[in-house]
Design a protein around this motif. Structure first.
Motif, PDB file in Angstrom:
ATOM      1  N   SER A 159      94.298 -26.557  85.026  1.00  8.53           N
ATOM      2  CA  SER A 159      94.309 -25.160  84.589  1.00  8.53           C
ATOM      3  C   SER A 159      95.184 -24.383  85.550  1.00  8.53           C
ATOM      4  O   SER A 159      95.620 -24.910  86.575  1.00  8.53           O
ATOM      5  CB  SER A 159      92.895 -24.565  84.574  1.00  8.53           C
ATOM      6  N   LEU A 160      95.415 -23.115  85.242  1.00  5.27           N
ATOM      7  CA  LEU A 160      96.166 -22.250  86.147  1.00  5.27           C
ATOM      8  C   LEU A 160      95.286 -21.096  86.617  1.00  5.27           C
ATOM      9  O   LEU A 160      95.751 -19.984  86.819  1.00  5.27           O
ATOM     10  CB  LEU A 160      97.433 -21.723  85.457  1.00  5.27           C
ATOM     11  N   GLY A 161      94.000 -21.385  86.795  1.00 10.19           N
ATOM     12  CA  GLY A 161      93.039 -20.367  87.208  1.00 10.19           C
ATOM     13  C   GLY A 161      93.008 -20.155  88.709  1.00 10.19           C
ATOM     14  O   GLY A 161      93.902 -20.591  89.446  1.00 10.19           O
ATOM     15  N   LEU A 162      91.939 -19.512  89.183  1.00 16.72           N
ATOM     16  CA  LEU A 162      91.830 -19.119  90.582  1.00 16.72           C
ATOM     17  C   LEU A 162      91.820 -20.316  91.529  1.00 16.72           C
ATOM     18  O   LEU A 162      92.387 -20.256  92.625  1.00 16.72           O
ATOM     19  CB  LEU A 162      90.563 -18.275  90.793  1.00 16.72           C
ATOM     20  N   LEU A 163      91.188 -21.411  91.123  1.00 17.65           N
ATOM     21  CA  LEU A 163      91.165 -22.589  91.991  1.00 17.65           C
ATOM     22  C   LEU A 163      92.569 -23.139  92.199  1.00 17.65           C
ATOM     23  O   LEU A 163      92.966 -23.467  93.326  1.00 17.65           O
ATOM     24  CB  LEU A 163      90.253 -23.668  91.404  1.00 17.65           C
ATOM     25  N   THR A 164      93.341 -23.245  91.130  1.00 16.65           N
ATOM     26  CA  THR A 164      94.707 -23.743  91.251  1.00 16.65           C
ATOM     27  C   THR A 164      95.568 -22.796  92.076  1.00 16.65           C
ATOM     28  O   THR A 164      96.380 -23.232  92.893  1.00 16.65           O
ATOM     29  CB  THR A 164      95.333 -23.974  89.860  1.00 16.65           C
ATOM     30  N   VAL A 165      95.383 -21.502  91.881  1.00 18.47           N
ATOM     31  CA  VAL A 165      96.125 -20.521  92.692  1.00 18.47           C
ATOM     32  C   VAL A 165      95.765 -20.686  94.163  1.00 18.47           C
ATOM     33  O   VAL A 165      96.630 -20.606  95.047  1.00 18.47           O
ATOM     34  CB  VAL A 165      95.847 -19.087  92.197  1.00 18.47           C
ATOM     35  N   ASN A 166      94.489 -20.962  94.466  1.00 21.93           N
ATOM     36  CA  ASN A 166      94.084 -21.242  95.842  1.00 21.93           C
ATOM     37  C   ASN A 166      94.820 -22.450  96.396  1.00 21.93           C
ATOM     38  O   ASN A 166      95.293 -22.437  97.532  1.00 21.93           O
ATOM     39  CB  ASN A 166      92.573 -21.492  95.912  1.00 21.93           C
ATOM     40  N   ALA A 167      94.901 -23.496  95.589  1.00 24.55           N
ATOM     41  CA  ALA A 167      95.577 -24.714  96.032  1.00 24.55           C
ATOM     42  C   ALA A 167      97.059 -24.465  96.286  1.00 24.55           C
ATOM     43  O   ALA A 167      97.628 -24.948  97.271  1.00 24.55           O
ATOM     44  CB  ALA A 167      95.396 -25.815  94.997  1.00 24.55           C
ATOM     45  N   LEU A 168      97.697 -23.695  95.413  1.00 22.62           N
ATOM     46  CA  LEU A 168      99.121 -23.394  95.575  1.00 22.62           C
ATOM     47  C   LEU A 168      99.360 -22.477  96.769  1.00 22.62           C
ATOM     48  O   LEU A 168     100.370 -22.591  97.466  1.00 22.62           O
ATOM     49  CB  LEU A 168      99.675 -22.761  94.302  1.00 22.62           C
ATOM     50  N   THR A 169      98.423 -21.574  97.024  1.00 16.86           N
ATOM     51  CA  THR A 169      98.546 -20.675  98.170  1.00 16.86           C
ATOM     52  C   THR A 169      98.391 -21.431  99.489  1.00 16.86           C
ATOM     53  O   THR A 169      99.004 -21.080 100.494  1.00 16.86           O
ATOM     54  CB  THR A 169      97.502 -19.550  98.080  1.00 16.86           C
ATOM     55  N   ALA A 170      97.590 -22.501  99.468  1.00 12.86           N
ATOM     56  CA  ALA A 170      97.367 -23.294 100.679  1.00 12.86           C
ATOM     57  C   ALA A 170      98.497 -24.279 100.954  1.00 12.86           C
ATOM     58  O   ALA A 170      98.655 -24.740 102.081  1.00 12.86           O
ATOM     59  CB  ALA A 170      96.050 -24.063 100.551  1.00 12.86           C
ATOM     60  N   ALA A 171      99.290 -24.607  99.927  1.00 16.67           N
ATOM     61  CA  ALA A 171     100.201 -25.749 100.002  1.00 16.67           C
ATOM     62  C   ALA A 171     101.563 -25.405 100.589  1.00 16.67           C
ATOM     63  O   ALA A 171     102.061 -24.290 100.454  1.00 16.67           O
ATOM     64  CB  ALA A 171     100.389 -26.343  98.613  1.00 16.67           C
ATOM     65  N   HIS A 172     102.157 -26.423 101.222  1.00 15.05           N
ATOM     66  CA  HIS A 172     103.570 -26.361 101.593  1.00 15.05           C
ATOM     67  C   HIS A 172     104.450 -26.833 100.435  1.00 15.05           C
ATOM     68  O   HIS A 172     105.585 -26.395 100.292  1.00 15.05           O
ATOM     69  CB  HIS A 172     103.845 -27.239 102.816  1.00 15.05           C
ATOM     70  N   GLY A 173     103.917 -27.757  99.651  1.00 16.60           N
ATOM     71  CA  GLY A 173     104.697 -28.318  98.547  1.00 16.60           C
ATOM     72  C   GLY A 173     103.821 -28.618  97.347  1.00 16.60           C
ATOM     73  O   GLY A 173     102.592 -28.725  97.456  1.00 16.60           O
ATOM     74  N   VAL A 174     104.471 -28.745  96.184  1.00 17.59           N
ATOM     75  CA  VAL A 174     103.771 -29.079  94.943  1.00 17.59           C
ATOM     76  C   VAL A 174     104.397 -30.336  94.345  1.00 17.59           C
ATOM     77  O   VAL A 174     105.624 -30.437  94.238  1.00 17.59           O
ATOM     78  CB  VAL A 174     103.862 -27.939  93.904  1.00 17.59           C
ATOM     79  N   LEU A 175     103.555 -31.273  93.992  1.00 18.43           N
ATOM     80  CA  LEU A 175     103.988 -32.468  93.266  1.00 18.43           C
ATOM     81  C   LEU A 175     103.430 -32.366  91.854  1.00 18.43           C
ATOM     82  O   LEU A 175     102.223 -32.193  91.688  1.00 18.43           O
ATOM     83  CB  LEU A 175     103.489 -33.722  93.983  1.00 18.43           C
ATOM     84  N   ILE A 176     104.310 -32.440  90.866  1.00 15.62           N
ATOM     85  CA  ILE A 176     103.890 -32.296  89.468  1.00 15.62           C
ATOM     86  C   ILE A 176     103.957 -33.653  88.773  1.00 15.62           C
ATOM     87  O   ILE A 176     105.053 -34.146  88.474  1.00 15.62           O
ATOM     88  CB  ILE A 176     104.783 -31.295  88.708  1.00 15.62           C
ATOM     89  N   PRO A 177     102.809 -34.297  88.505  1.00 17.25           N
ATOM     90  CA  PRO A 177     102.829 -35.491  87.666  1.00 17.25           C
ATOM     91  C   PRO A 177     103.076 -35.071  86.211  1.00 17.25           C
ATOM     92  O   PRO A 177     102.447 -34.130  85.712  1.00 17.25           O
ATOM     93  CB  PRO A 177     101.424 -36.079  87.841  1.00 17.25           C
TER      94      PRO A 177
END
Length: 286
Positions: A159-177
């Motif tokens: 999803s693109l909800g608050l949890l995912t936004v938290n993960a993206l805010t914490a991350a240096h990089g994103v890997l998209i399978p």
């Protein structure tokens, strides 16, 4: 072979095959680089990638913390760790547990630790909606243990909800399978747009580490056409490593083991080891 060039072999992505070297041992550990594995479409191999990439990096001597950030708890189950009657990422997000080390579980696989999740995490967005700086809660949790690890992998929910936004805010990089299927391709543009919004508003340091083609079947024209389209659209952002479709993945999940341990000589295990080497070669992991 490329026309006019003997001995140049093209991989599934249509680019010359690169042999990524065996990584050198590290002299020390930390601070961790944080990578979110994200795709709002389910069933694209996201958790499978989190499990097997974590295990492959651990095999190469990297200290890895895998955070199960999906209420389904599939990463926890896939690594054989308990997710009930133990502290989880949910308690850390709510602040009922302050020290993330209380929730970290050592797996049966050397160098690989997990913070588990279960269905309770589905209530987190409701509980956190009125919290101050709610988008940065996960970043503050990880900061307390980042010095102990070389890489932190966050397995996001679809999803693109608050949890995912938290993960993206914490991350240096994103890997998209990305499953090699047309409808999976349609949603990537929306995810990339979300990453850009997070970069603009919350986390200027975030970058796209790459797009990983998964569930590829070279026998079908559809798979080959989708992969060609992905490379045309995203170019070098697409990993050279391609993960094929195999029944070994669900078998390994049932066994609570990464495929690198369940079937260590299988080509799917080799593919995830290659992905680990490619990430290290790209500088995305130490």
């Amino acid at each position: 072979m490329l026309e006019g060039f003997d001995n140049v072999v093209l991989g599934p992505t249509g680019r010359p095959v690169t042999v990524f070297p065996e990584p050198k041992p590290l002299k020390g550990h930390g601070p961790a680089r944080i990578i979110s594995l994200s795709n709002q479409k389910g069933g694209v191999g996201k958790t499978t990638t989190a499990i097997n990439l974590a295990a492959s990096l651990a095999e190469y001597g990297r200290k890895v913390l895998a955070i199960d950030f999906d209420p389904q708890g599939a990463l926890s189950a896939g690594l054989g760790v308990p997710a009930h009657d133990v502290p989880t990422i949910y308690e850390l997000m709510l602040g009922t547990i302050k020290d993330p080390r209380e929730a970290i579980i050592e797996t049966a696989f050397p160098n690989l630790h997990v913070i588990p999740a279960n269905i309770d995490l589905s209530a987190a967005e409701v509980h956190l909606i009125n919290e101050v700086a709610r988008e940065t809660i996960l970043a503050r949790i990880i900061a307390k243990v980042a010095g102990d690890y070389d890489v932190v992998l966050i397995d996001c929910q679809p999803s693109l909800g608050l949890l995912t936004v938290n993960a993206l805010t914490a991350a240096h990089g994103v890997l998209i399978p990305l499953e090699c299927e047309f409808f999976a391709l349609r949603g990537v543009a929306l995810l990339v747009e979300t990453i850009e919004k997070v970069k603009d508003r919350l986390n200027p340091a975030i970058e796209l580490d790459g797009i990983l083609p998964t569930m590829y079947d070279a026998r079908t024209l559809h798979s080959r056409e989708v992969l060609e389209r992905v490379v045309e659209t995203f170019g070098d952002s697409v990993f050279q490593t391609v993960i094929g479709r195999t029944v070994k993945f669900p078998d390994a999940s049932v066994a609570g083991s990464p495929i690198t341990s369940f079937a260590p000589t299988h080509q799917a295990a080799d593919a995830y080891r290659q992905l680990a080497r490619e990430l290290i070669s790209r500088g995305a992991v130490a």
